[in-house]
Structures are given as C-alpha cells and as structure tokens.
Design a protein around this motif. Structure first.
Motif, PDB file in Angstrom:
ATOM      1  N   LYS A 135     -27.349  -5.268 -22.807  1.00 19.03           N
ATOM      2  CA  LYS A 135     -28.767  -5.624 -22.779  1.00 19.03           C
ATOM      3  C   LYS A 135     -29.040  -7.012 -23.356  1.00 19.03           C
ATOM      4  O   LYS A 135     -29.856  -7.770 -22.814  1.00 19.03           O
ATOM      5  N   VAL A 136     -28.372  -7.336 -24.459  1.00 20.94           N
ATOM      6  CA  VAL A 136     -28.636  -8.643 -25.083  1.00 20.94           C
ATOM      7  C   VAL A 136     -27.635  -9.704 -24.641  1.00 20.94           C
ATOM      8  O   VAL A 136     -27.647 -10.825 -25.137  1.00 20.94           O
ATOM      9  N   LYS A 137     -26.745  -9.335 -23.711  1.00 23.86           N
ATOM     10  CA  LYS A 137     -25.755 -10.250 -23.134  1.00 23.86           C
ATOM     11  C   LYS A 137     -24.843 -10.863 -24.197  1.00 23.86           C
ATOM     12  O   LYS A 137     -24.433 -12.025 -24.107  1.00 23.86           O
ATOM     13  N   LEU A 138     -24.514 -10.063 -25.202  1.00 23.48           N
ATOM     14  CA  LEU A 138     -23.676 -10.547 -26.296  1.00 23.48           C
ATOM     15  C   LEU A 138     -22.278 -10.908 -25.812  1.00 23.48           C
ATOM     16  O   LEU A 138     -21.611 -11.757 -26.411  1.00 23.48           O
ATOM     17  N   GLU A 175     -19.979  -2.019 -16.357  1.00 21.98           N
ATOM     18  CA  GLU A 175     -20.161  -2.809 -15.140  1.00 21.98           C
ATOM     19  C   GLU A 175     -21.038  -4.030 -15.411  1.00 21.98           C
ATOM     20  O   GLU A 175     -20.743  -5.143 -14.939  1.00 21.98           O
ATOM     21  N   THR A 176     -22.103  -3.849 -16.181  1.00 25.66           N
ATOM     22  CA  THR A 176     -22.995  -4.963 -16.509  1.00 25.66           C
ATOM     23  C   THR A 176     -22.276  -6.032 -17.315  1.00 25.66           C
ATOM     24  O   THR A 176     -22.397  -7.234 -17.035  1.00 25.66           O
ATOM     25  N   ILE A 177     -21.523  -5.595 -18.327  1.00 28.97           N
ATOM     26  CA  ILE A 177     -20.786  -6.537 -19.177  1.00 28.97           C
ATOM     27  C   ILE A 177     -19.789  -7.341 -18.357  1.00 28.97           C
ATOM     28  O   ILE A 177     -19.709  -8.577 -18.461  1.00 28.97           O
ATOM     29  N   VAL A 181     -19.923 -11.487 -17.439  1.00 29.54           N
ATOM     30  CA  VAL A 181     -18.804 -12.383 -17.759  1.00 29.54           C
ATOM     31  C   VAL A 181     -18.323 -13.099 -16.502  1.00 29.54           C
ATOM     32  O   VAL A 181     -18.088 -14.319 -16.508  1.00 29.54           O
ATOM     33  N   ILE A 182     -18.169 -12.343 -15.410  1.00 36.74           N
ATOM     34  CA  ILE A 182     -17.688 -12.934 -14.156  1.00 36.74           C
ATOM     35  C   ILE A 182     -18.679 -13.969 -13.622  1.00 36.74           C
ATOM     36  O   ILE A 182     -18.296 -15.073 -13.201  1.00 36.74           O
ATOM     37  N   ASN A 183     -19.952 -13.638 -13.638  1.00 37.37           N
ATOM     38  CA  ASN A 183     -20.976 -14.540 -13.088  1.00 37.37           C
ATOM     39  C   ASN A 183     -21.134 -15.809 -13.915  1.00 37.37           C
ATOM     40  O   ASN A 183     -21.490 -16.866 -13.381  1.00 37.37           O
ATOM     41  N   LYS A 184     -20.890 -15.715 -15.215  1.00 38.92           N
ATOM     42  CA  LYS A 184     -21.069 -16.863 -16.107  1.00 38.92           C
ATOM     43  C   LYS A 184     -19.807 -17.713 -16.208  1.00 38.92           C
ATOM     44  O   LYS A 184     -19.873 -18.903 -16.529  1.00 38.92           O
ATOM     45  N   ASN A 185     -18.669 -17.095 -15.919  1.00 39.89           N
ATOM     46  CA  ASN A 185     -17.389 -17.769 -16.099  1.00 39.89           C
ATOM     47  C   ASN A 185     -17.091 -18.664 -14.897  1.00 39.89           C
ATOM     48  O   ASN A 185     -16.833 -18.176 -13.793  1.00 39.89           O
ATOM     49  N   GLU A 186     -17.113 -19.972 -15.115  1.00 40.44           N
ATOM     50  CA  GLU A 186     -16.880 -20.919 -14.030  1.00 40.44           C
ATOM     51  C   GLU A 186     -15.398 -21.091 -13.719  1.00 40.44           C
ATOM     52  O   GLU A 186     -15.030 -21.594 -12.654  1.00 40.44           O
ATOM     53  N   ASP A 187     -14.544 -20.677 -14.636  1.00 43.51           N
ATOM     54  CA  ASP A 187     -13.100 -20.848 -14.449  1.00 43.51           C
ATOM     55  C   ASP A 187     -12.399 -19.532 -14.790  1.00 43.51           C
ATOM     56  O   ASP A 187     -11.880 -19.350 -15.883  1.00 43.51           O
ATOM     57  N   ILE A 188     -12.417 -18.600 -13.853  1.00 44.72           N
ATOM     58  CA  ILE A 188     -11.826 -17.281 -14.076  1.00 44.72           C
ATOM     59  C   ILE A 188     -10.314 -17.406 -14.113  1.00 44.72           C
ATOM     60  O   ILE A 188      -9.683 -17.927 -13.183  1.00 44.72           O
ATOM     61  N   SER A 189      -9.708 -16.911 -15.187  1.00 47.07           N
ATOM     62  CA  SER A 189      -8.269 -17.055 -15.385  1.00 47.07           C
ATOM     63  C   SER A 189      -7.492 -16.154 -14.438  1.00 47.07           C
ATOM     64  O   SER A 189      -7.987 -15.125 -13.958  1.00 47.07           O
ATOM     65  N   GLY A 215     -13.411  -1.667 -10.446  1.00 49.60           N
ATOM     66  CA  GLY A 215     -12.674  -2.891 -10.163  1.00 49.60           C
ATOM     67  C   GLY A 215     -13.108  -3.540  -8.870  1.00 49.60           C
ATOM     68  O   GLY A 215     -13.284  -4.767  -8.793  1.00 49.60           O
ATOM     69  N   GLU A 216     -13.313  -2.731  -7.824  1.00 48.24           N
ATOM     70  CA  GLU A 216     -13.754  -3.249  -6.531  1.00 48.24           C
ATOM     71  C   GLU A 216     -15.138  -3.889  -6.635  1.00 48.24           C
ATOM     72  O   GLU A 216     -15.393  -4.952  -6.053  1.00 48.24           O
ATOM     73  N   GLN A 217     -16.045  -3.244  -7.369  1.00 48.45           N
ATOM     74  CA  GLN A 217     -17.401  -3.779  -7.518  1.00 48.45           C
ATOM     75  C   GLN A 217     -17.392  -5.148  -8.202  1.00 48.45           C
ATOM     76  O   GLN A 217     -18.149  -6.050  -7.816  1.00 48.45           O
ATOM     77  N   ILE A 218     -16.544  -5.292  -9.203  1.00 43.79           N
ATOM     78  CA  ILE A 218     -16.482  -6.566  -9.921  1.00 43.79           C
ATOM     79  C   ILE A 218     -15.865  -7.651  -9.047  1.00 43.79           C
ATOM     80  O   ILE A 218     -16.327  -8.808  -9.035  1.00 43.79           O
ATOM     81  N   ILE A 219     -14.826  -7.311  -8.306  1.00 38.14           N
ATOM     82  CA  ILE A 219     -14.194  -8.284  -7.401  1.00 38.14           C
ATOM     83  C   ILE A 219     -15.192  -8.743  -6.338  1.00 38.14           C
ATOM     84  O   ILE A 219     -15.228  -9.920  -5.970  1.00 38.14           O
ATOM     85  N   THR A 220     -16.015  -7.822  -5.846  1.00 41.57           N
ATOM     86  CA  THR A 220     -17.036  -8.165  -4.859  1.00 41.57           C
ATOM     87  C   THR A 220     -17.978  -9.231  -5.406  1.00 41.57           C
ATOM     88  O   THR A 220     -18.422 -10.126  -4.685  1.00 41.57           O
ATOM     89  N   ARG A 221     -18.279  -9.150  -6.704  1.00 38.81           N
ATOM     90  CA  ARG A 221     -19.174 -10.130  -7.330  1.00 38.81           C
ATOM     91  C   ARG A 221     -18.500 -11.505  -7.427  1.00 38.81           C
ATOM     92  O   ARG A 221     -19.183 -12.529  -7.403  1.00 38.81           O
ATOM     93  N   ILE A 222     -17.191 -11.514  -7.554  1.00 40.01           N
ATOM     94  CA  ILE A 222     -16.473 -12.792  -7.592  1.00 40.01           C
ATOM     95  C   ILE A 222     -16.596 -13.488  -6.253  1.00 40.01           C
ATOM     96  O   ILE A 222     -16.800 -14.713  -6.172  1.00 40.01           O
ATOM     97  N   ASN A 223     -16.489 -12.716  -5.189  1.00 39.48           N
ATOM     98  CA  ASN A 223     -16.488 -13.293  -3.849  1.00 39.48           C
ATOM     99  C   ASN A 223     -17.900 -13.536  -3.299  1.00 39.48           C
ATOM    100  O   ASN A 223     -18.059 -14.103  -2.231  1.00 39.48           O
ATOM    101  N   ALA A 224     -18.936 -13.071  -4.065  1.00 40.29           N
ATOM    102  CA  ALA A 224     -20.306 -13.209  -3.560  1.00 40.29           C
ATOM    103  C   ALA A 224     -20.768 -14.660  -3.594  1.00 40.29           C
ATOM    104  O   ALA A 224     -20.355 -15.426  -4.442  1.00 40.29           O
TER     105      ALA A 224
END
Length: 224
Positions: A135-138, A175-177, A181-189, A215-224
């Motif tokens: 919720k607080v995006k910590l 899933e939110t966390i 992280v994925i959406n904010k991370n410009e350089d995914i390792s 895992g599939e849902q998060i990968i989908t967000r990477i490719n979005a």
C-alpha cells in the motif's frame, strides 16, 4: 491538544522506554508489542512535532540489536511489524538510515521465507506487513538503496512459498509488490529475470500452479 492525543503521546513514550530495556520473557515481549501496534494504529501520517517527539524512544528501541536480531523469529516479526507502522507514519521519508533500512528489508524477506513454519499470530503479522508494504510502496525503497540481490531473493521467496491455501490478500500483496518493483526498475537484472522464467518454464514440473500463475503475471508486466 485533546486529552486523547495527550494520553496517546504519554503511552507512546512509555512503551518506547520499556522497549529500550526489553524483558527477557517472550510472553511479556509479545504482549508489549501488541500494545505498541495498537497505539501506532492511532497515529496518522505527518504527525505533529509533539507526536514525533513521543515516538522517538520507540523508533530508537525498535532498531536496537536486542530486538532486531532477537533469537526468536516470532519476536523479529513483531519488531518488523511495528517498524512498518513507523514507516507508514513517516512516509514518504524513511525513519532510519540506509544501512538500517537494508537490515529491516533483510528481516522482512527472512520472515516471508519462514511463513510456513509460523504460528497463527506471526503468520497474520507477516500478512499485514506485506499488505502495508504494498500500500505504501515501501518496496521501492529497496531499489533506491540498490538492494538488487535482496530483491531477487524476495522474488524467489514469494514464488517459492506461495500456495493456493493462502488467503487472497497474501497473493494480492505479493503480486502488487513484485509489479511495483518491475514497473519502477529500469534495468531489470538477469538474476531477477531468471528467477521468474525458471518458474514458468513448461518443463518445470516442480512448481505449484499458483506460483506459475504469479510468475506469468509478472513476466506479462515486463513485456507490456
């Protein structure tokens, strides 16, 4: 100042001072932490100076090694739960120095990894911790602190422990966390990508369906 706020500040100072010299009794500590959490729930974000002053002993006590590195995981979980409440109150500013925040994040990941072995009380606390972090995006502070290895460990932990028997709130928070992280991370390792793709590989037969779906849902967000 109302009598309620005055009484709240007095109680915050009292419990903070008691935690500066914590009891050796686990039961007494658990009871005290429950009291602390109940009090913190009444404190709103951007509190007044008098409330911040009242919180000072508590903020100091929670980061003490006697509590933060306690031998009992149940105690550590309650320490982190209270710290998360403190971060909610001080957001968007972090209440502790960078190295201390890294220690807190390491403890959060360790708590998640031990969820399956926890008693009901601690289990519920970890659920609450994850919900507040989402919720607080910590979790985004981990990126600011360059905790790349710890982020990978957190992702791996989520994908490893998640089970269909867990309440929907846990899955939603994880899933939110991960999405934040994925959406904010410009350089995914590569390590982070590998931890995700290793879950969704069709030939991987040792993964639960719920882990595969997450895992599939998060990968989908990477490719979005």
């Amino acid at each position: 100042m109302t009598s309620f706020h005055s009484e709240l500040e007095n109680h915050l100072k009292e419990v903070g001072n008691r935690l500066l010299n914590p009891s050796s009794s686990i039961d007494d500590l658990l009871t005290l932490f429950d009291e602390v959490e109940n009090l913190l729930a009444y404190v709103e974000q951007v509190p007044s100076k008098s409330v911040r002053d009242a919180l000072f002993p508590l903020v100091k006590a929670l980061i003490n090694n006697k509590l933060l590195r306690h031998t009992k995981m149940d105690v550590k979980v309650l320490v982190v739960s209270c710290i998360i409440e403190i971060t909610r109150i001080t957001a968007p500013d972090a209440p502790y120095k960078d190295e201390q925040m890294k220690e807190i994040f390491r403890l959060i990941v360790a708590a998640c990894e031990n969820m399956s072995r926890m008693f009901t009380h601690s289990y519920k606390k970890v659920t609450s911790i994850l919900d507040t972090i989402a919720k607080v995006k910590l979790c985004l502070v981990m990126l600011d602190l360059k905790c790349d290895a710890l982020v990978v460990e957190m992702f791996q932990s989520f994908l490893k422990i998640i089970r269909s028997k867990y309440p929907p709130a846990i899955l939603s928070a994880m899933e939110t966390i991960m999405s934040l992280v994925i959406n904010k991370n410009e350089d995914i390792s590569l390590d982070l990508l590998n931890s995700l793709f290793s879950i969704v590989r069709k030939k991987n037969q040792n993964v639960s369906h719920i882990s595969w779906t997450l895992g599939e849902q998060i990968i989908t967000r990477i490719n979005a």
